[in-house]
Design a protein around this motif. Structure first.
Motif, PDB file in Angstrom:
ATOM      1  N   GLY A 199       0.795  -1.226   0.000  1.00 27.31           N
ATOM      2  CA  GLY A 199       0.000   0.000   0.000  1.00 27.31           C
ATOM      3  C   GLY A 199       0.826   1.275   0.000  1.00 27.31           C
ATOM      4  O   GLY A 199       2.032   1.272  -0.236  1.00 27.31           O
ATOM      5  N   TYR A 200       0.141   2.373   0.243  1.00 23.46           N
ATOM      6  CA  TYR A 200       0.807   3.676   0.283  1.00 23.46           C
ATOM      7  C   TYR A 200       1.847   3.702   1.405  1.00 23.46           C
ATOM      8  O   TYR A 200       1.669   3.093   2.454  1.00 23.46           O
ATOM      9  CB  TYR A 200      -0.199   4.794   0.532  1.00 23.46           C
ATOM     10  N   ASP A 201       2.911   4.469   1.192  1.00 24.71           N
ATOM     11  CA  ASP A 201       3.969   4.592   2.194  1.00 24.71           C
ATOM     12  C   ASP A 201       3.572   5.685   3.191  1.00 24.71           C
ATOM     13  O   ASP A 201       4.053   6.822   3.126  1.00 24.71           O
ATOM     14  CB  ASP A 201       5.299   4.918   1.519  1.00 24.71           C
ATOM     15  N   LEU A 202       2.698   5.317   4.125  1.00 13.75           N
ATOM     16  CA  LEU A 202       2.209   6.295   5.096  1.00 13.75           C
ATOM     17  C   LEU A 202       3.287   6.708   6.093  1.00 13.75           C
ATOM     18  O   LEU A 202       3.221   7.805   6.665  1.00 13.75           O
ATOM     19  CB  LEU A 202       0.992   5.736   5.829  1.00 13.75           C
ATOM     20  N   THR A 203       4.287   5.827   6.282  1.00 14.20           N
ATOM     21  CA  THR A 203       5.382   6.203   7.179  1.00 14.20           C
ATOM     22  C   THR A 203       6.081   7.440   6.649  1.00 14.20           C
ATOM     23  O   THR A 203       6.293   8.423   7.371  1.00 14.20           O
ATOM     24  CB  THR A 203       6.387   5.050   7.322  1.00 14.20           C
TER      25      THR A 203
END
Length: 469
Positions: A199-203
């Motif tokens: 998924g998206y790299d929310l970090t």
């Protein structure tokens, strides 16, 4: 950004008043509204005027943060995260009032996973505290921005420092964060795995968001093994260009330098006088190599050959910890040393970052500006990644000096952008560099605005920072 552009935002007085009462009832003595404390939590090491919050909550857990955010969200009250207060661009100011959430008491080291070379910490843990805790484990955390900043603040501002040329910045060393979003929801952005394509790299979205998307309540960090051997030293050069050429050759030859810091002649003069260093006031490089006993000695010798070819040297290096500690303490004390160049003045620090090939040009032209404006302003740089800092020594009681400093900073940022660089390598945008972010990224800032609006539609999370809505 000029002082006239640092404006107050519209206050929600009714919501703030209601939230203050609820927070006091909920948290008791952990929530304070005294003026002295509020002043401390708007303190910024910059000339930007302090804008005080209406109250300060000393959170002790992520549950405290979550409960406070839920109260503020219900009444549309601004929230300003606060770590150790080392913000350099007005990042902890409260332009619309609101609540400062101080996470300094959230300072537990939750776990250290020796085999995986990672750890989990709360945001109030400082980098020095973490490395003291890790010392007997044979591990260390390499990001060193100089100030003993909190790891939550370092994550939120995407900090770096003297070791970045080898170990990267915070974006390279954060595996995951737990954060409380503006609606009070708590999320974890990733697991402890060293890589993921889930998924998206929310970090990375949270790293560098400067508290505008949520409050970080837990961080999973990469650790490094303490090197078997370390050598460090100082190498003088006849000119700034020669010093920068040495940096470029060192990196091009693949020397695994851990630190390679540039100081100009004026900065070296200040450091010699303040720290009692036995060097001449010329441009110098401070270096450190990490590895095996034989490896670091070979690397130091090879660098000395590079320096000699460019008219520099001798490179005086040592593997003795006490000698290296003295040198790096002098480098970290550069701010205090610089204040001695103009007693009574305040030091205003600003930074830019350019491709290394343009570093000498950028610093040379910046030194010409300093002379033209009649400023006293020493320069230090994380030369290995093209990042340098200018410390303007000004009298804040003289408006003409503030105006002059603003003009200088404008030229500096325009120059860095024209050279393919950035308006900030590690200080962040905050309030002070919003104008230059728009110049640097253009339409990409609109994408940031869209993300901000989707996560924080009421604009309560550290409003008035990075960009306007």
């Amino acid at each position: 950004m000029a002082l006239k552009d640092i404006a107050k935002m519209k206050r929600n007085d009714a919501g703030i008043s209601t939230a203050l009462g609820i927070l006091k009832q909920t948290f008791g003595e952990a929530f304070q509204t005294g003026e002295a404390l509020r002043e401390q939590h708007a303190h910024t090491t910059t000339y930007i005027p302090a804008q005080l919050p209406d109250g300060v909550l000393f959170a002790k857990s992520s549950d405290d943060v979550q409960a406070a955010v839920e109260i503020c969200a219900e009444h549309k009250v601004p929230i300003i995260p606060f770590g150790t207060g080392t913000s350099l661009e007005g990042g902890v100011n409260a332009p619309a009032g609101g609540i400062s959430i101080d996470v300094s008491q959230m300072n537990r080291i939750i776990s250290v996973n020796d085999s995986d070379l990672d750890c989990v910490v709360e945001p109030g843990v400082t980098r020095e505290d973490l490395n003291t805790y890790l010392r007997d484990s044979g591990l260390f955390f390499p990001i060193d921005p100089g100030a003993n900043a909190s790891l939550g603040g370092m994550t939120a501002t995407r900090a770096s420092g003297t070791n970045a040329v080898r170990y990267g910045t915070m974006k390279d060393n954060v595996l995951s964060v737990e954060a409380v979003l503006p609606n009070g929801r708590k999320i974890t952005t990733a697991q402890r795995a060293r890589k993921s394509s889930a998924g998206y790299d929310l970090t990375r979205l949270m790293v560098g968001s400067e508290g505008t998307l949520g409050i970080i309540t837990q961080i999973t960090l990469k650790l490094q093994g303490i090197p078997q051997a370390i050598t460090g030293g100082v190498c003088p050069f006849p000119t700034l260009d020669a010093a920068v050429e040495a940096v470029i050759y060192t990196i091009q030859m693949g020397l695994p330098v851990a630190r390679i810091e540039l100081v100009n002649a004026l900065q070296m003069k200040a450091m010699i006088e303040y720290s009692g260093l036995n060097f001449e006031p010329t441009p110098c490089l401070f270096l450190e190599f990490h590895g095996t006993d034989n490896g670091v000695a070979e690397q130091a010798d090879l660098f000395n050959e590079i320096a000699t070819e460019l008219g520099g040297g001798p490179f005086k290096w040592s593997a003795v910890q006490e000698e290296r500690t003295k040198l790096w303490k002098a480098r970290h004390d550069a701010y205090w040393a610089s204040l001695g160049l103009r007693p009574g003045a305040k030091g205003i620090s600003t930074d830019v970052c350019v491709p290394i090939s343009r570093l000498a040009d950028c610093i040379r032209e910046t030194e010409a500006d300093i002379e033209e404006f009649g400023l006293i302003a020493p320069i230090v740089g994380h030369a290995g990644d093209g990042n340098f800092h200018v410390l303007l020594l000004i009298d804040e009681e003289k408006p003409e000096e503030i105006t002059m400093a603003e003009s200088f900073v404008e030229r500096l940022n325009n120059r860095a952008l024209a050279m393919g660089g950035t308006c900030t390598g590690e200080h962040g945008i905050g309030q002070g560099k919003m104008k230059f972010l728009e110049m640097e990224l253009g339409g990409a800032v609109d994408v940031m605005r869209a993300i901000k609006r989707s996560i924080d539609p009421d604009n309560i999370m550290n409003p008035g920072k990075i960009f306007t809505l």
